[in-house]
Design a protein around this motif. Structure first.
Motif, mmCIF file in Angstrom:
data_model
loop_
_atom_site.group_PDB
_atom_site.id
_atom_site.type_symbol
_atom_site.label_atom_id
_atom_site.label_comp_id
_atom_site.label_asym_id
_atom_site.label_seq_id
_atom_site.Cartn_x
_atom_site.Cartn_y
_atom_site.Cartn_z
ATOM 1 N N UNK A 220 0.892 -1.056 0.067
ATOM 2 C CA UNK A 220 0.065 -0.135 0.069
ATOM 3 C C UNK A 220 1.042 1.319 -0.090
ATOM 4 N N UNK A 221 0.229 2.353 -0.047
ATOM 5 C CA UNK A 221 0.934 3.671 -0.412
ATOM 6 C C UNK A 221 1.471 4.158 1.171
ATOM 7 N N UNK A 222 2.682 4.589 1.267
ATOM 8 C CA UNK A 222 3.231 5.158 2.189
ATOM 9 C C UNK A 222 2.457 6.587 2.473
ATOM 10 N N UNK A 223 2.589 7.274 1.308
ATOM 11 C CA UNK A 223 2.089 8.492 1.005
ATOM 12 C C UNK A 223 1.951 8.760 -0.362
ATOM 13 N N UNK A 224 0.793 9.904 -0.509
ATOM 14 C CA UNK A 224 0.648 10.285 -2.086
ATOM 15 C C UNK A 224 1.182 11.643 -2.415
ATOM 16 N N UNK A 225 2.169 11.930 -1.762
ATOM 17 C CA UNK A 225 3.062 13.219 -1.904
ATOM 18 C C UNK A 225 3.361 13.983 -0.767
ATOM 19 N N UNK A 226 2.545 13.946 0.443
ATOM 20 C CA UNK A 226 2.769 14.653 1.391
ATOM 21 C C UNK A 226 1.820 14.254 2.704
ATOM 22 N N UNK A 227 2.840 13.441 3.546
ATOM 23 C CA UNK A 227 2.036 12.602 4.510
ATOM 24 C C UNK A 227 1.762 13.675 5.504
ATOM 25 N N UNK A 228 2.136 14.834 5.682
ATOM 26 C CA UNK A 228 1.592 15.856 6.622
ATOM 27 C C UNK A 228 0.467 16.464 6.048
ATOM 28 N N UNK A 229 0.413 16.744 4.824
ATOM 29 C CA UNK A 229 -1.107 17.168 4.370
ATOM 30 C C UNK A 229 -2.212 16.132 4.565
ATOM 31 N N UNK A 230 -1.694 14.944 4.395
ATOM 32 C CA UNK A 230 -2.766 13.697 4.160
ATOM 33 C C UNK A 230 -3.087 13.513 5.531
ATOM 34 N N UNK A 231 -2.446 13.987 6.696
ATOM 35 C CA UNK A 231 -2.709 13.719 8.054
ATOM 36 C C UNK A 231 -3.819 14.619 8.201
ATOM 37 N N UNK A 232 -3.668 15.862 7.857
ATOM 38 C CA UNK A 232 -4.567 17.154 8.292
ATOM 39 C C UNK A 232 -6.147 16.656 7.530
ATOM 40 N N UNK A 233 -6.098 15.989 6.279
ATOM 41 C CA UNK A 233 -7.118 15.674 5.360
ATOM 42 C C UNK A 233 -7.929 14.624 6.357
ATOM 43 N N UNK A 234 -6.985 13.662 7.028
ATOM 44 C CA UNK A 234 -7.917 12.862 7.841
ATOM 45 C C UNK A 234 -8.438 13.196 9.181
ATOM 46 N N UNK A 235 -7.909 13.971 9.753
ATOM 47 C CA UNK A 235 -8.418 15.085 10.834
ATOM 48 C C UNK A 235 -9.613 15.641 10.414
ATOM 49 N N UNK A 236 -9.537 16.293 8.907
ATOM 50 C CA UNK A 236 -10.640 17.087 8.749
ATOM 51 C C UNK A 236 -11.762 16.211 8.023
ATOM 52 N N UNK A 237 -11.639 14.858 8.288
ATOM 53 C CA UNK A 237 -12.547 13.929 7.799
ATOM 54 C C UNK A 237 -12.884 13.853 6.124
ATOM 55 N N UNK A 238 -11.840 14.232 5.270
ATOM 56 C CA UNK A 238 -12.025 14.389 3.975
ATOM 57 C C UNK A 238 -11.242 13.211 3.189
ATOM 58 N N UNK A 239 -10.553 12.266 3.760
ATOM 59 C CA UNK A 239 -9.727 11.357 3.084
ATOM 60 C C UNK A 239 -10.016 9.973 3.792
ATOM 61 N N UNK A 240 -9.560 8.981 3.099
ATOM 62 C CA UNK A 240 -9.612 7.719 3.482
ATOM 63 C C UNK A 240 -8.553 6.869 3.376
ATOM 64 N N UNK A 241 -7.906 5.771 4.245
ATOM 65 C CA UNK A 241 -6.539 5.168 4.219
ATOM 66 C C UNK A 241 -6.786 3.775 3.683
ATOM 67 N N UNK A 242 -5.937 3.586 2.768
ATOM 68 C CA UNK A 242 -5.982 2.086 2.133
ATOM 69 C C UNK A 242 -5.163 1.167 3.431
#
Length: 330
Positions: free
Chosen positions: A24-46
């Motif tokens: 699976x993906x470690x990240x899609x370009x920016x793990x810090x931005x992706x963390x913020x998206x998870x906290x905001x409820x706008x992303x999912x994790x594989x």
């Protein structure tokens, strides 16, 4: 069973993880931005690299109740639960996370762990009306923040990270809509929550009392199960041999400590690093398993050959005196 490559690795910017999270993906370009998206409820994790097992049959919940550390009798559909399988001496051998949909208990476990788990469970069926299957080839896990809803509600349960895991057909992974976050982002939130991961934050000597799993994966008011004597004795007497801690790492060092790095207090090694990540607000953080009697206020050092020493402060997750005798202090 061979490790499968997730189709989500074909998304733009995807970088594959290594070690136990390969596939699976470690990240899609920016793990810090992706963390913020998870906290905001706008992303999912594989989490499709994790193994999936199903248990069906009318006796499945009473059977699991008798075998595991968790209270399964009366488990309502859609309720997420964590259960452990222990050795006769109380050491953790398997950790399962799952949900019952009214007909089937769906569980997931660490990558590559299903074969041994299914083999052991099969030996314990006896006369019980249950059927066990490794369905990793056909089903996968994703994690979404917030409350479960939608088509797979009955196969989804809320967890300790403030989100929910969804069991879905593996063929549907490629067609998932919305932004994805990599496993690095998910792991940072897991470490922040102080949730240990079996095989990373544990070793072969680990018992539930050391890891904060009492009340989470271990129900303290149920009948006998394998390893209960050790859990009960340590709970009644208090003072488990070790305790898991969350570490806030010195951010001036540009590398994260790897699994197994030594943790020292002064000249003595008192534990080891389990998992580490960069958190979008806390900076570099880690989980470590350390000796119970280490002063919680002590500044610790993480040491490895050919790497600069990293200093860290502790945040308590398991009280050094943890046990039945510990009472709230006014």
């Amino acid at each position: 069973m061979s490790r499968m490559r997730s189709p989500l690795l074909d998304r733009p910017g995807a970088v594959e993880a290594d070690g136990p999270d390969a596939g699976v993906a470690a990240h899609y370009g920016s793990d810090l931005r992706e963390q913020r998206a998870l906290v905001a409820g706008t992303a999912f994790v594989d989490l499709s690299h994790r193994d999936v097992v199903t248990i069906t049959g009318p006796d499945r919940l009473t059977w699991l109740h008798a075998l595991t550390t968790q209270y399964f009798e009366g488990l309502k559909p859609g309720t997420s639960t964590t259960a452990l399988l222990l050795s006769p001496t109380g050491h953790v051998e398997h950790v399962m996370y799952g949900v019952d949909d009214g007909e089937t208990f769906w569980l997931h476990t660490e990558p590559g762990a299903a074969a041994a788990l299914v083999e052991w469970l099969q030996k314990m069926v006896f006369m019980s009306r249950v059927e066990i299957a490794d369905v990793t080839d056909d089903y996968a896990i994703i994690w979404r923040p917030g409350t479960a809803e939608g088509e797979y509600l009955s196969r989804s349960g809320e967890d300790s990270l403030g989100g929910h895991e969804v069991f879905l057909p593996r063929a549907e992974l490629a067609g998932l809509d919305g932004p994805a976050a990599g496993i690095w982002a998910y792991e940072a939130l897991r470490i922040e929550a102080g949730a240990p991961r079996f095989g990373l934050d544990t070793d072969e000597r680990a018992i539930p009392n050391e890891l904060g799993w009492l009340g989470v994966g271990v129900h303290l008011n149920k009948g006998c199960y394998r390893g209960q004597e050790t859990v009960a004795r340590v709970h009644n007497l208090g003072r488990p041999p070790r305790r898991i801690v969350r570490l806030l790492l010195d951010g001036s060092v540009d590398h994260l400590p790897a699994h197994g790095y030594a943790v020292k207090a002064g000249d003595k090694q008192i534990g080891f690093i389990g998992s580490a990540a960069r958190h979008h607000e806390l900076g570099p953080i880690a989980l470590a398993l350390v000796k119970r009697n280490v002063d919680p206020a002590a500044v610790l050092e993480i040491v490895a050959e050919d790497q600069p020493t990293v200093t860290a402060t502790q945040e308590l997750l398991v009280d050094p005196e943890a046990g039945l005798h510990v009472r709230a202090r006014l």
